[in-house]
Scaffold this active site. Structure first.
Site, mmCIF file in Angstrom:
data_model
loop_
_atom_site.group_PDB
_atom_site.id
_atom_site.type_symbol
_atom_site.label_atom_id
_atom_site.label_comp_id
_atom_site.label_asym_id
_atom_site.label_seq_id
_atom_site.Cartn_x
_atom_site.Cartn_y
_atom_site.Cartn_z
ATOM 1 N N LYS A 186 2.326 20.384 -31.819
ATOM 2 C CA LYS A 186 3.503 19.849 -31.113
ATOM 3 C C LYS A 186 3.330 18.342 -31.029
ATOM 4 C CE LYS A 186 3.853 19.437 -26.344
ATOM 5 N NZ LYS A 186 4.602 19.228 -25.130
HETATM 6 C C1 5RP Z 1 3.855 17.610 -20.372
HETATM 7 C C2 5RP Z 1 3.892 18.071 -21.778
HETATM 8 C C3 5RP Z 1 5.140 18.728 -22.193
HETATM 9 O O1 5RP Z 1 4.861 20.025 -22.567
HETATM 10 C C4 5RP Z 1 5.799 18.047 -23.346
HETATM 11 O O2 5RP Z 1 5.804 16.680 -23.241
HETATM 12 C C5 5RP Z 1 7.192 18.619 -23.608
HETATM 13 O O3 5RP Z 1 8.056 18.318 -22.604
HETATM 14 P P1 5RP Z 1 9.130 17.159 -22.725
HETATM 15 O O4 5RP Z 1 10.138 17.654 -23.727
HETATM 16 O O5 5RP Z 1 9.712 17.021 -21.358
HETATM 17 O O6 5RP Z 1 8.429 15.905 -23.208
HETATM 18 O O7 5RP Z 1 2.957 17.976 -22.537
HETATM 19 O O8 5RP Z 1 2.563 17.514 -19.937
#
Ligand code: 5RP
Length: 268
Positions: A177
């Site tokens: 991710k």
């Molecule tokens: C927060 C994270 C989130 O899982 C990630 O950033 C995804 O959320 P967003 O779309 O709000 O950025 O790692 O600790």
């Protein structure tokens, strides 16, 4: 079929090979932010749409606030230990292990490595060690590639993000991710041997911007989203979720998804 393949199917939709993962793991570092103050309700309402393939959350939320309408997958956030009140958000360590994940009955674990940060080494070793643990139990590992404040300007740099995605996969993550770079995202995907999904980052100005971002990422080869704020901080989270689902699983373009969003808003 082995255990890992079976669990991966609880995350990536069997028909499309893509996934709509909603992240609600922000409270561990940022506290009760808008959209997830009453996190049990947020989860309940969004899950009731039937559009969420999987959730990303901490063990605390899973244990005390997770009562979904359906039977979605769950990825356990297994790194943390730093908050916005502390000296460095990138100083994360392991917060759950594979045995605990299996006891809880989740489908995968997640850990963050902060590329280019002061804690790059520690967080990458943490990812590699968690991958070793996950392999022993056939648990998939989501490798979250973060940057830290010092490299915030690199979020849209395809070379830097490609480096992070590749490094995460090389350290044993089964899915990556990371951030959508807008330009050359296909190069990020091309250099990463495992599926790449995008995080949303802070709230986009409009829901249409969110749809544009997701569509662009899918065109570049992303296998879906692991997104939070852009969905649950939207003025119309459930309507937006249907439109996002249309992009990810029904091959809609942005115009079609935007029309669906409008229809859903009008009907609500
Ligand atoms: C927060 C994270 C989130 O899982 C990630 O950033 C995804 O959320 P967003 O779309 O709000 O950025 O790692 O600790």
């Amino acid at each position: 079929m082995d255990g890992k393949q079976r669990r991966l199917q609880r995350i990536l939709n069997r028909k499309t090979g893509r996934s709509l993962v909603l992240a609600v793991d922000h409270g561990m570092a940022l506290g009760a932010m808008t959209g997830i103050v009453d996190i049990a309700k947020t989860i309940r309402d969004l899950d009731a749409t039937g559009k969420v393939d999987c959730w990303l959350m901490t063990k605390g939320i899973y244990t005390y606030a997770f009562d979904p309408a359906g039977d979605p997958g769950v990825i356990l956030r297994a790194s943390g230990g730093a908050t916005i009140a502390g000296p460095d958000l990138t100083r994360e360590g392991q917060t759950a292990d594979a045995e605990e994940a299996l006891t809880l009955g989740v489908d995968a674990m997640a850990t963050t490595a902060f590329i280019g940060s002061e804690y790059e080494h520690e967080t990458l070793i943490g990812m590699a060690e968690m991958a070793t643990e996950c392999r022993q139990w056939d648990l998939p590992l989501l490798g979250v590639i973060g940057l830290g404040k010092i490299n915030e300007d690199k979020k849209k740099d395809p070379q830097f993000i490609a480096l992070g995605a590749r490094v995460g996969a090389e350290h044993g993550a089964d899915i990556i991710k990371t951030y959508y770079t807008e330009s050359d995202f296909d190069k990020v995907v091309a250099g990463c041997p495992v599926p790449v999904m995008i995080a949303g980052g802070p709230k986009c100005e409009t829901d249409l911007d969110t749809l544009d971002m997701i569509y662009g990422a899918l065109q570049g080869g992303a296998r879906g989203i692991v997104m939070g704020r852009n969905v649950w901080q939207s003025p119309h989270p459930t309507a937006l979720l249907s439109a996002v689902f249309g992009l990810i699983h029904e091959n809609m373009n942005v115009k079609e998804a935007a029309e669906l969003l409008e229809q859903k808003i009008d009907a609500s």
